[in-house]
Design a protein around this motif. Structure first.
Motif, mmCIF file in Angstrom:
data_model
loop_
_atom_site.group_PDB
_atom_site.id
_atom_site.type_symbol
_atom_site.label_atom_id
_atom_site.label_comp_id
_atom_site.label_asym_id
_atom_site.label_seq_id
_atom_site.Cartn_x
_atom_site.Cartn_y
_atom_site.Cartn_z
ATOM 1 N N GLY A 135 0.790 -1.160 0.085
ATOM 2 C CA GLY A 135 -0.015 0.072 -0.067
ATOM 3 C C GLY A 135 0.837 1.179 -0.164
ATOM 4 O O GLY A 135 0.439 2.210 -0.648
ATOM 5 N N TRP A 136 1.860 1.266 0.931
ATOM 6 C CA TRP A 136 2.539 2.245 0.825
ATOM 7 C C TRP A 136 3.321 2.700 -0.427
ATOM 8 O O TRP A 136 3.306 3.930 -0.811
ATOM 9 C CB TRP A 136 4.000 2.049 2.144
ATOM 10 N N ILE A 137 3.976 1.779 -1.032
ATOM 11 C CA ILE A 137 4.822 1.919 -2.314
ATOM 12 C C ILE A 137 3.576 2.263 -3.529
ATOM 13 O O ILE A 137 4.288 3.040 -4.340
ATOM 14 C CB ILE A 137 5.507 0.695 -2.585
ATOM 15 N N LEU A 138 2.663 1.726 -3.574
ATOM 16 C CA LEU A 138 1.683 2.177 -4.589
ATOM 17 C C LEU A 138 1.196 3.268 -4.308
ATOM 18 O O LEU A 138 0.962 4.138 -5.158
ATOM 19 C CB LEU A 138 0.544 1.253 -4.434
ATOM 20 N N SER A 139 1.124 4.094 -3.096
ATOM 21 C CA SER A 139 0.579 5.290 -2.727
ATOM 22 C C SER A 139 1.502 6.445 -3.298
ATOM 23 O O SER A 139 1.352 7.224 -4.072
ATOM 24 C CB SER A 139 0.395 5.409 -1.508
ATOM 25 N N VAL A 140 2.935 6.171 -3.122
ATOM 26 C CA VAL A 140 3.987 6.998 -3.589
ATOM 27 C C VAL A 140 3.964 6.757 -4.933
ATOM 28 O O VAL A 140 4.205 7.953 -5.842
ATOM 29 C CB VAL A 140 5.326 6.558 -2.985
ATOM 30 N N GLY A 141 3.800 5.713 -5.602
ATOM 31 C CA GLY A 141 3.972 5.584 -7.046
ATOM 32 C C GLY A 141 2.870 6.293 -7.684
ATOM 33 O O GLY A 141 2.937 6.894 -8.886
ATOM 34 N N ALA A 142 1.572 6.208 -6.967
ATOM 35 C CA ALA A 142 0.597 7.114 -7.573
ATOM 36 C C ALA A 142 0.642 8.591 -7.597
ATOM 37 O O ALA A 142 0.338 9.143 -8.591
ATOM 38 C CB ALA A 142 -0.862 6.690 -6.863
ATOM 39 N N VAL A 143 1.259 8.979 -6.606
ATOM 40 C CA VAL A 143 1.636 10.386 -6.416
ATOM 41 C C VAL A 143 2.640 11.022 -7.859
ATOM 42 O O VAL A 143 2.486 11.779 -8.544
ATOM 43 C CB VAL A 143 2.062 11.056 -5.604
ATOM 44 N N VAL A 144 3.572 10.015 -7.959
ATOM 45 C CA VAL A 144 4.659 10.182 -9.159
ATOM 46 C C VAL A 144 4.005 10.169 -10.208
ATOM 47 O O VAL A 144 4.232 10.922 -11.431
ATOM 48 C CB VAL A 144 5.941 9.556 -8.883
ATOM 49 N N THR A 145 3.120 9.149 -10.706
ATOM 50 C CA THR A 145 2.358 8.978 -11.732
ATOM 51 C C THR A 145 1.464 10.021 -12.116
ATOM 52 O O THR A 145 1.568 10.467 -13.331
ATOM 53 C CB THR A 145 1.614 7.733 -11.520
ATOM 54 N N LEU A 146 0.827 10.648 -11.165
ATOM 55 C CA LEU A 146 -0.156 11.866 -11.605
ATOM 56 C C LEU A 146 0.760 12.783 -11.969
ATOM 57 O O LEU A 146 0.423 13.483 -13.040
ATOM 58 C CB LEU A 146 -0.908 12.364 -10.133
ATOM 59 N N ALA A 147 1.822 13.189 -11.391
ATOM 60 C CA ALA A 147 2.839 14.181 -11.920
ATOM 61 C C ALA A 147 3.268 13.748 -13.571
ATOM 62 O O ALA A 147 3.259 14.798 -14.174
ATOM 63 C CB ALA A 147 4.099 14.239 -11.028
ATOM 64 N N ALA A 148 3.654 12.718 -13.704
ATOM 65 C CA ALA A 148 4.169 12.342 -15.067
ATOM 66 C C ALA A 148 2.943 12.263 -15.859
ATOM 67 O O ALA A 148 3.247 12.770 -17.424
ATOM 68 C CB ALA A 148 4.638 10.859 -14.958
ATOM 69 N N VAL A 149 1.781 11.866 -15.774
ATOM 70 C CA VAL A 149 0.590 12.069 -16.492
ATOM 71 C C VAL A 149 0.342 13.423 -16.989
ATOM 72 O O VAL A 149 -0.024 13.892 -18.092
ATOM 73 C CB VAL A 149 -0.485 11.292 -15.942
ATOM 74 N N ALA A 150 0.319 14.299 -15.722
ATOM 75 C CA ALA A 150 0.023 15.781 -15.931
ATOM 76 C C ALA A 150 0.946 16.568 -16.954
ATOM 77 O O ALA A 150 0.698 17.457 -17.600
ATOM 78 C CB ALA A 150 0.052 16.502 -14.569
ATOM 79 N N VAL A 151 2.117 15.926 -16.965
ATOM 80 C CA VAL A 151 3.106 16.538 -17.737
ATOM 81 C C VAL A 151 2.865 16.465 -19.374
ATOM 82 O O VAL A 151 3.200 16.985 -20.169
ATOM 83 C CB VAL A 151 4.575 16.038 -17.420
#
Length: 515
Positions: free
Chosen positions: A106-122
């Protein structure tokens, strides 16, 4: 369809009371997973990487990754039918694995989701300025579609931050509004990608032989083209994940035991077939298959070069819609993960982050936290594009690690004869194929993780060792924070539902301590 009160009773069996807004149907469940994968986002944004790394033959990485991820999705579908709970990976792992495994997933996926959101928004910066230079608010002609130039990075921050503010607000308003926008976006993407496939098909002027051309990209690799193929395959691995989101919204889905499993599978199948046809017909129809822009500007260039500027821009607009709803889905998935872990008292300030507010029936604090951290990551891209690129690459590794926190323990249970359980019921079940599928899924995940993490300049760039070994240094730091927190604050404490979220008056432990 099950009545809402029966869904509430099902949830109460796991110790939780119904707090989120249970209003989503089958299409909304499918749409959450499909929009997360988002062909019109991922393929448009990353085609250049696959093509530039492996030439036209990189297309073979797509069915290879799809086949592997479909095995993973089948395992997830079984679990979604048994554990219809918000937070997918964390909750599934909690039911079949040890407490630390569930927490780490859960922890690692939560962090990954935040970074993914930044990458998608770019991706806004990749697409929007190619529709009109007016979107290149900061910078000039040479910055259009670029995120690595100084002014391109600043413009990317501007556009992406605006998108993240939008997704934060919509997710705070409530799941109904989010689902309506997401459903519209997915419908637009499905129509758009279907029309794109048809129009590219009409313009085909070279044969299937093109998909065997490597353009000599294997030169310089010890293993020849296989080395280039492994690098190019990261494009497909970067796109085809997030289908578990169809299960993340289980507590907001009507009859989730029935609707979530097919939602997961259909999302991946639809994205897999559509993506393959877009890449195939694109390579067969582009006027100049040797154009340098295919390895730099990628699919936006291909579409406009093949279909003309006006029609091409319409598809780029459709891609912008897809990027928007993809960002919504990524944000929503992250919110549910943080909410469900907080509800189990597995994160700091658990009571606050798990609080469901007012008429929106939405956890507001996770929405805001994800939005703020994402914008801070976007600022990092302005100051150090290389670090941002490595971090977004590492985010994919985090998802594959989190997924293995489910498939690995599930395989152990199968080998011990503890899965399927006697209470499995009439829900999705792979039957006698389950063990074979599970074994192959884990083998695939290990292979992809090795390929993703392998320290290569072609992937991580730069000469600095901490970039080259980014999969280990970045994941080590980000994952290490979670490990330290667990050891200091949670070790020896089973997950226990906070009193305000319990279905009954007594504290409820929902961890299988025997696994």
């Amino acid at each position: 369809m099950a009545m809402p009160n029966s869904d509430v009773d099902e949830l109460a069996k796991f110790g939780y009371k119904q707090e989120l807004d249970r209003s989503l149907g089958l299409f909304s469940s499918f749409a959450a997973g499909f929009s997360y994968i988002s062909i019109m986002t991922g393929v448009f944004e990353l085609f250049f990487f696959g093509f530039g790394s492996g030439g036209p033959a990189f297309i073979w990485t797509w069915p290879a990754v799809f086949a592997g991820q479909f095995l993973v999705a089948l395992c997830f579908a079984e679990l979604a039918g048994q554990y219809p709970l918000a937070g997918s990976v964390y909750q599934w792992s909690k039911q079949i694995a040890r407490p630390f495994t569930a927490f780490f997933g859960g922890w690692i996926l939560s962090v990954g989701a935040v970074v993914t959101l930044a990458a998608v928004a770019v991706a806004y910066q990749v697409v929007a300025p190619q529709i009109s230079s007016a979107f290149e608010i900061i910078g000039g002609k040479n910055d259009i579609g670029q995120v690595a130039t100084p002014d391109g990075a600043k413009n990317a921050l501007l556009l992406a931050a605006g998108l993240v503010v939008f997704t934060t607000i919509i997710n705070m308003v409530g799941v109904k509004t989010m689902a309506r926008i997401n459903n519209f976006g997915v419908a637009a993407e499905l129509v758009g990608v279907s029309l794109l496939i048809i129009l590219l098909g009409v313009h085909i002027h070279r044969g299937f032989g093109v998909i065997f051309d490597t353009f000599g990209t294997g030169k310089g690799y010890p293993w020849g083209y296989f080395g280039a193929f492994l690098v190019a395959g990261l494009m497909s691995a970067y796109v085809m994940y997030g289908f578990d989101t169809a299960g993340s919204l289980a507590e907001e889905t009507l009859d989730p035991r029935k609707n979530a499993p097919p939602g997961i599978l259909r999302a991946l199948i639809a994205a897999g077939v559509a993506g393959l046809l877009v890449i195939l017909f694109g390579e067969m129809s582009v006027p100049n298959i040797h154009a340098a822009a295919l390895g730099t500007s990628g699919l936006p260039y291909l579409v406009k070069a093949t279909l003309g500027g006006t029609i091409g821009n319409l598809f780029l607009i459709d891609s912008l819609i897809a990027i928007t709803v993809c960002s919504l889905a990524v944000h929503a998935g992250g919110i549910r993960m943080i909410f469900t872990m907080g509800r189990d008292n597995r994160l700091p300030y658990a009571s606050a982050i798990a609080k469901v507010h007012g008429k929106s029936k939405t956890p507001l604090i996770p929405s805001i936290v994800i939005g703020v951290i994402t914008i801070l990551l976007l600022v990092l891209n302005v100051g150090n594009q290389k670090a941002f690129f490595v971090l977004t690459s590492v985010a994919i590794i985090m998802f594959y690690l989190a997924y293995m926190c489910v498939t690995g323990p599930l395989l152990i249970k199968r080998l011990r004869g503890k899965w399927p359980t006697p209470e499995h019921g009439p829900y999705f079940n792979m039957g006698r194929w389950g063990l074979t599928v599970n074994v192959l899924a884990v083998i695939f995940q290990v292979g992809v993780l090795v390929n993703l993490a392998w320290p290569r300049p072609a992937v991580y760039g730069g000469s600095e060792w901490y970039y080259q070994w980014g999969a280990f240094t970045f994941v080590g730091v980000l994952g290490g924070v979670g490990v330290v927190y667990y050891l200091v604050a949670l070790r020896g404490r089973p997950a226990k539902v906070l009193a305000e979220h319990q279905a009954g008056p007594a504290p409820v432990s929902v961890v299988d301590e025997r696994s």
